[in-house]
Motif scaffolding. Sequence first.
Motif, mmCIF file in Angstrom:
data_model
loop_
_atom_site.group_PDB
_atom_site.id
_atom_site.type_symbol
_atom_site.label_atom_id
_atom_site.label_comp_id
_atom_site.label_asym_id
_atom_site.label_seq_id
_atom_site.Cartn_x
_atom_site.Cartn_y
_atom_site.Cartn_z
ATOM 1 N N ALA A 89 9.089 -63.864 -49.089
ATOM 2 C CA ALA A 89 9.895 -63.942 -47.867
ATOM 3 C C ALA A 89 11.382 -63.794 -48.168
ATOM 4 N N ARG A 90 11.822 -64.324 -49.308
ATOM 5 C CA ARG A 90 13.232 -64.233 -49.711
ATOM 6 C C ARG A 90 13.558 -62.885 -50.352
ATOM 7 N N LYS A 91 12.509 -62.075 -50.626
ATOM 8 C CA LYS A 91 12.695 -60.762 -51.266
ATOM 9 C C LYS A 91 13.500 -60.895 -52.566
ATOM 10 N N LEU A 92 13.040 -61.790 -53.439
ATOM 11 C CA LEU A 92 13.736 -62.036 -54.695
ATOM 12 C C LEU A 92 13.684 -60.809 -55.599
ATOM 13 N N ASP A 93 14.742 -60.600 -56.345
ATOM 14 C CA ASP A 93 14.862 -59.435 -57.222
ATOM 15 C C ASP A 93 13.768 -59.416 -58.291
ATOM 16 N N ASN A 94 13.206 -58.233 -58.493
ATOM 17 C CA ASN A 94 12.209 -57.987 -59.544
ATOM 18 C C ASN A 94 11.014 -58.927 -59.465
ATOM 19 N N LEU A 95 10.599 -59.222 -58.249
ATOM 20 C CA LEU A 95 9.459 -60.114 -58.041
ATOM 21 C C LEU A 95 8.175 -59.430 -58.510
ATOM 22 N N SER A 96 7.461 -60.099 -59.418
ATOM 23 C CA SER A 96 6.189 -59.577 -59.904
ATOM 24 C C SER A 96 5.072 -59.960 -58.941
ATOM 25 N N ARG A 97 3.896 -59.469 -59.227
ATOM 26 C CA ARG A 97 2.703 -59.944 -58.531
ATOM 27 C C ARG A 97 2.313 -61.274 -59.153
ATOM 28 N N LEU A 98 1.521 -62.039 -58.435
ATOM 29 C CA LEU A 98 0.920 -63.233 -59.027
ATOM 30 C C LEU A 98 -0.030 -62.780 -60.130
ATOM 31 N N PHE A 99 -0.039 -63.484 -61.245
ATOM 32 C CA PHE A 99 -0.954 -63.143 -62.324
ATOM 33 C C PHE A 99 -1.548 -64.412 -62.920
ATOM 34 N N VAL A 100 -2.688 -64.236 -63.561
ATOM 35 C CA VAL A 100 -3.360 -65.343 -64.238
ATOM 36 C C VAL A 100 -3.406 -65.018 -65.718
ATOM 37 N N ASN A 101 -3.056 -65.985 -66.547
ATOM 38 C CA ASN A 101 -3.200 -65.858 -67.987
ATOM 39 C C ASN A 101 -4.212 -66.915 -68.402
ATOM 40 N N GLU A 102 -5.457 -66.472 -68.590
ATOM 41 C CA GLU A 102 -6.546 -67.391 -68.923
ATOM 42 C C GLU A 102 -6.296 -68.101 -70.252
ATOM 43 N N GLN A 103 -5.759 -67.369 -71.217
ATOM 44 C CA GLN A 103 -5.513 -67.949 -72.532
ATOM 45 C C GLN A 103 -4.541 -69.123 -72.437
ATOM 46 N N LEU A 104 -3.487 -68.981 -71.635
ATOM 47 C CA LEU A 104 -2.502 -70.058 -71.481
ATOM 48 C C LEU A 104 -2.908 -71.068 -70.419
ATOM 49 N N GLY A 105 -3.836 -70.680 -69.551
ATOM 50 C CA GLY A 105 -4.268 -71.568 -68.483
ATOM 51 C C GLY A 105 -3.246 -71.711 -67.371
#
Length: 129
Positions: A89-105
């Motif tokens: 909503a804030r249109k933050l700069d260089n916003l990535s997609r949500l991601f999951v890192n299973e190894q890091l949990g």
Amino acid sequence: MKRPETANELAITFFYYRDLPRAMAFYEDVLGLELAIDQGWSKIYAICPGAHVGLVDEARGMNKWTEQKPVQLCIRVPDVDAWYGYAEARKLDNLSRLFVNEQLGIRAFVFTDPEGYQIEIQSATRAGA
């Protein structure tokens, strides 16, 4: 000589800015951090108990602003999805997609602040992560 065994009191990571008022506005208005220590040309914001980020006017600090930022500020939150919706909503700069890192949990996303520092917002996906 033996290392002091007293407990640490505070942790501060310092970032260096060309436009300190703009950085302050971002950390206060966008991230909702509270100014904990005002040293004039250095502003220290509380992230959570014991953890702080310091914003420093590069003209006065021990280090200088650089274009490349080889550091990341990571903030763990209880609801990364709510924060992601807010970031969109804030249109933050260089916003990535949500991601999951299973190894890091973790489930996370990243964006950059006004002068290019990367910020990661994450939640744990399992206990102990």
